[in-house]
Motif scaffolding. Structure first.
Motif, PDB file in Angstrom:
ATOM      1  N   PRO A 148       0.819  -1.226   0.000  1.00  0.00           N
ATOM      2  CA  PRO A 148       0.000   0.000   0.000  1.00  0.00           C
ATOM      3  C   PRO A 148       0.849   1.271   0.000  1.00  0.00           C
ATOM      4  CG  PRO A 148      -0.004  -1.068   2.167  1.00  0.00           C
ATOM      5  CD  PRO A 148       0.703  -2.003   1.243  1.00  0.00           C
ATOM      6  N   GLY A 149       2.144   1.153   0.361  1.00  0.00           N
ATOM      7  CA  GLY A 149       3.043   2.313   0.381  1.00  0.00           C
ATOM      8  C   GLY A 149       3.158   3.014  -0.963  1.00  0.00           C
ATOM      9  N   TRP A 150       2.971   2.275  -2.056  1.00  0.00           N
ATOM     10  CA  TRP A 150       3.066   2.918  -3.371  1.00  0.00           C
ATOM     11  C   TRP A 150       1.928   3.909  -3.604  1.00  0.00           C
ATOM     12  CZ3 TRP A 150       7.489   2.599  -5.704  1.00  0.00           C
ATOM     13  CH2 TRP A 150       8.296   1.465  -5.577  1.00  0.00           C
ATOM     14  N   ASP A 151       0.815   3.655  -2.933  1.00  0.00           N
ATOM     15  CA  ASP A 151      -0.298   4.614  -2.967  1.00  0.00           C
ATOM     16  C   ASP A 151      -0.737   4.934  -4.393  1.00  0.00           C
ATOM     17  OD1 ASP A 151      -2.200   6.352  -2.162  1.00  0.00           O
ATOM     18  OD2 ASP A 151      -0.831   7.852  -1.295  1.00  0.00           O
ATOM     19  N   TRP A 152      -1.142   3.883  -5.106  1.00  0.00           N
ATOM     20  CA  TRP A 152      -1.480   4.085  -6.527  1.00  0.00           C
ATOM     21  C   TRP A 152      -2.647   5.033  -6.771  1.00  0.00           C
ATOM     22  CZ3 TRP A 152       2.437   3.325  -9.246  1.00  0.00           C
ATOM     23  CH2 TRP A 152       3.330   2.265  -8.999  1.00  0.00           C
ATOM     24  N   PRO A 153      -3.675   5.054  -5.881  1.00  0.00           N
ATOM     25  CA  PRO A 153      -4.763   6.019  -6.139  1.00  0.00           C
ATOM     26  C   PRO A 153      -4.253   7.467  -6.199  1.00  0.00           C
ATOM     27  CG  PRO A 153      -5.448   4.410  -4.506  1.00  0.00           C
ATOM     28  CD  PRO A 153      -3.978   4.165  -4.747  1.00  0.00           C
ATOM     29  N   MET A 213       6.861   8.914  -7.766  1.00  0.00           N
ATOM     30  CA  MET A 213       6.554   7.969  -8.847  1.00  0.00           C
ATOM     31  C   MET A 213       5.927   8.671 -10.046  1.00  0.00           C
ATOM     32  SD  MET A 213       7.701   5.055  -8.562  1.00  0.00           S
ATOM     33  CE  MET A 213       6.816   4.001  -9.698  1.00  0.00           C
ATOM     34  N   VAL A 214       5.142   9.722  -9.783  1.00  0.00           N
ATOM     35  CA  VAL A 214       4.568  10.497 -10.886  1.00  0.00           C
ATOM     36  C   VAL A 214       5.708  11.041 -11.763  1.00  0.00           C
ATOM     37  CG1 VAL A 214       3.366  12.637 -11.478  1.00  0.00           C
ATOM     38  CG2 VAL A 214       2.416  11.113  -9.732  1.00  0.00           C
ATOM     39  N   ALA A 215       6.691  11.674 -11.113  1.00  0.00           N
ATOM     40  CA  ALA A 215       7.815  12.229 -11.864  1.00  0.00           C
ATOM     41  C   ALA A 215       8.601  11.106 -12.549  1.00  0.00           C
ATOM     42  CB  ALA A 215       8.733  13.021 -10.939  1.00  0.00           C
ATOM     43  N   THR A 216       8.861  10.035 -11.797  1.00  0.00           N
ATOM     44  CA  THR A 216       9.658   8.926 -12.341  1.00  0.00           C
ATOM     45  C   THR A 216       9.026   8.355 -13.601  1.00  0.00           C
ATOM     46  OG1 THR A 216      10.348   8.369 -10.111  1.00  0.00           O
ATOM     47  CG2 THR A 216      10.667   6.681 -11.784  1.00  0.00           C
ATOM     48  N   VAL A 217       7.716   8.066 -13.506  1.00  0.00           N
ATOM     49  CA  VAL A 217       7.057   7.429 -14.650  1.00  0.00           C
ATOM     50  C   VAL A 217       7.063   8.373 -15.855  1.00  0.00           C
ATOM     51  CG1 VAL A 217       4.856   6.526 -15.504  1.00  0.00           C
ATOM     52  CG2 VAL A 217       5.689   5.866 -13.245  1.00  0.00           C
ATOM     53  N   TRP A 218       6.888   9.654 -15.619  1.00  0.00           N
ATOM     54  CA  TRP A 218       6.967  10.590 -16.762  1.00  0.00           C
ATOM     55  C   TRP A 218       8.357  10.594 -17.392  1.00  0.00           C
ATOM     56  CZ3 TRP A 218       3.465  11.714 -19.850  1.00  0.00           C
ATOM     57  CH2 TRP A 218       2.162  12.001 -19.457  1.00  0.00           C
TER      58      TRP A 218
END
Lengths: 324, 255
Positions: free
Chosen positions: A59-64, A268-273
């Motif tokens: 749950p740490g990744w917090d995908w929502p 993760m938002v920045a990473t994935v972009w």
């Protein structure tokens, strides 16, 4: 050895084509076994499965939260700034790099020394230090004056007005990039066979045309892989300009997680972009490299799409062959 | 006797301390074929490169069709020409390299058409038509859209000859045109050169093919250690050499 074997071989081992006809037993090829390859493959597969399982269940990744911010307006705007910095930095950097490479290859020792020193200095200073210098140029020179060197000036501007923080960022990135691009361009130029320019000169082809039509297309083969590397590097280096409080991708996600505390999801938002943009650049690199491979390879390698199509149609052909 | 097409007078050339050409004179009549022979390192290639100013001379003059190459004479002074002017002079001198030096990223047709389009600024349609005809002439009508790496050495050299011919030069210079070729490919290139000789093209050929030189050359020049040892018709230089060094060389080459 040869004396003994050669007479007997003549009778026992006729040319290959006739071997089958002569009714010799057909030989079966048994492929070599690679047990350790299977062990390593299995180990890698288990590790990959563990990682993917973790991504899905932890749950740490917090995908929502990640999904909520991925296309969020401020993130999109920041992404645009990142792209602008990347492409403007690359364009200015490579333009500067071409000039510096030409200077380095010129016959004037002063131009050579200038180019060498530029590359030396801007490769030595860490980008982040350089950016802070440009942003603080106002402390060093309060005003900038345009005019005749060492003579009278025509116009004066205050440094802080001329160089905004975005200007400082772009200047820093471009200069940093130019130093690396100079070496990349130079390596491409010196990789082209001397005979090419000699042939062009012997044919009386004008100098500019020699460069554009003969030298550059061939140099591009050597330039492109390093240039693509450098472009991807620059894309990520733009994150460093957060020190100047410019709203690019990395700065923006920091602002957001500073507010809501969802550090991992926003990183993760920045990473994935960054990953997506790098993937796009890599695809672009493949096609540009393929374009400049004209004539260098006897036949061009198939594009992934062509390979896929060949695999599909090849598979069908195998099936139909088997059923016949 | 008319003025020579190519005239080399008192040319000296050194690379560092090594003197490659020593007081070389050469005179080539229009429409004639001159073969330059000599051991490796005798300065043959340098002499050829001096003629189209790929190498600058240290002393001496080179002129083609009465025009000084690389310099402009004003009274007693020689003014070095700008690169642009030298490039313009080179259009009159076709050069065929030992290693072909075709442009690998251009097709055979584009290789031939490049210089007429960019150096002579002739209309593209006309140039491509002429390029097609030239490739036909060297027996490569079916290879116009092939890239150099898709061609054999002999075919590449024939494209290179077509490329040199496209500028309609006054003189064709060949720098060991068959030395980089497999023995069975030498013939096809020599056939093209032979055909050019028949049609009265002025040519200077640096070569190791003594038999070929005897067959097509009007004049043979024997060079050794940067000096012209002897020159004259092949019957004289090759069959009845006057100098010991020529005799030695020929006995080594002909076995």
């Amino acid at each position: 050895m040869s004396l003994l074997s050669s007479p007997s071989r003549e009778s026992a081992d006729p040319p290959k084509g006739e071997a089958a006809a002569a009714g010799q037993p057909a030989l079966t090829v048994v492929p070599a076994r690679h047990p350790w390859r299977w062990v390593a493959t299995a180990a890698a597969a288990v590790l990959a499965a563990q990682f993917i399982h973790g991504l899905a269940t932890n749950p740490g990744w917090d995908w929502p939260t990640f999904a909520g911010y991925f296309f969020e307006k401020s993130v999109m705007e920041a992404l645009l700034v990142t792209l602008q910095l990347t492409f403007a930095g690359a364009a200015l950097g490579f333009l500067g790099g071409i000039v510096l490479a030409a200077m380095r290859l010129s016959k004037s020792p002063v131009l050579q020394a200038f180019s060498w020193t530029f590359v030396w200095v801007f490769r030595s200073v860490p980008l982040i230090v350089q950016l802070l210098f440009w942003a603080n140029l106002g402390y060093l020179y309060q005003t900038l004056q345009f005019g005749i060197p060492f003579g009278p000036g025509f116009a004066q501007v205050e440094t802080v007005h001329l160089i905004s923080s975005l200007g400082a960022a772009l200047l820093g990135l471009a200069l940093h990039e130019a130093a690396y691009a100079a070496e990349i361009v130079r390596s491409g130029i010196i990789s082209v066979d001397q005979g090419q320019l000699e042939a062009a000169a012997a044919l009386g082809i004008p100098r500019g045309r020699q460069f554009r039509r003969i030298l550059l297309p061939q140099a591009m083969r050597a330039i492109l892989p390093s240039a693509a590397n450098e472009l991807i590097n620059l894309l990520k280096s733009t994150s460093v300009v957060y020190v100047l409080a410019i709203g690019e991708l990395f700065y923006q996600v920091q602002v957001v997680y500073g507010r809501n505390g969802r550090v991992v999801a926003l990183l993760m938002v920045a990473t994935v972009w960054y990953v997506i943009l790098t993937a796009l650049l890599s695809v672009l690199q493949f096609y540009v490299e393929r374009h400049f491979a004209r004539g260098a390879l006897r036949t061009l390698p198939p594009t992934p799409l062509q390979r896929l199509r060949a695999a599909v149609s090849g598979g069908v052909r195998l099936d139909s062959g088997a059923s016949r | 006797m008319s003025a020579p097409m190519v005239e080399v007078r008192g040319v000296h050339k050194s690379f560092g301390t090594h003197e490659v050409l020593h007081d070389v004179d050469l005179s080539v009549e229009a429409g004639s074929v001159t073969a330059i022979l000599g051991p490796s390192g005798s300065g043959k290639s340098t002499l050829l490169r001096v003629i189209n100013h790929l190498e600058k001379v240290d002393r001496g003059l080179v002129s083609v069709d009465g025009e000084l190459i690389g310099y402009r004479r004003v009274g007693d002074r020689l003014h070095e020409l700008s690169e642009r002017q030298v490039l313009r002079q080179r259009v009159h001198l076709g050069f065929v390299f030992q290693n072909f030096n075709l442009f690998p990223h251009l097709t055979a047709l584009q290789n031939v058409a490049e210089a007429p389009i960019s150096a002579q600024r002739r209309p593209k349609a006309q140039v491509y038509e002429q390029a097609q005809r030239l490739l036909d002439r060297v027996g490569l009508a079916d290879k116009t859209h092939a890239y150099p790496r898709q061609l054999s050495g002999g075919q590449q050299q024939r494209v290179a000859i077509a490329r040199a011919l496209a500028l309609e030069p006054k003189v064709l210079l060949f720098d060991e045109p068959t030395s980089a070729l497999d023995p069975e490919l030498v013939g096809e290139v020599l056939d093209v050169v032979r055909e050019l000789a028949r049609t009265g093209t002025t040519m200077i050929i640096v070569t190791h093919e003594v038999g070929f030189a005897r067959e097509i050359a009007d004049t043979v020049v024997f060079l050794d250690a940067g000096r012209v040892v002897e020159h004259g018709p092949p019957a004289q230089v090759l069959d009845a050499p006057r100098h010991e060094r020529t005799r030695n060389f020929l006995s080594r080459v002909l076995h």
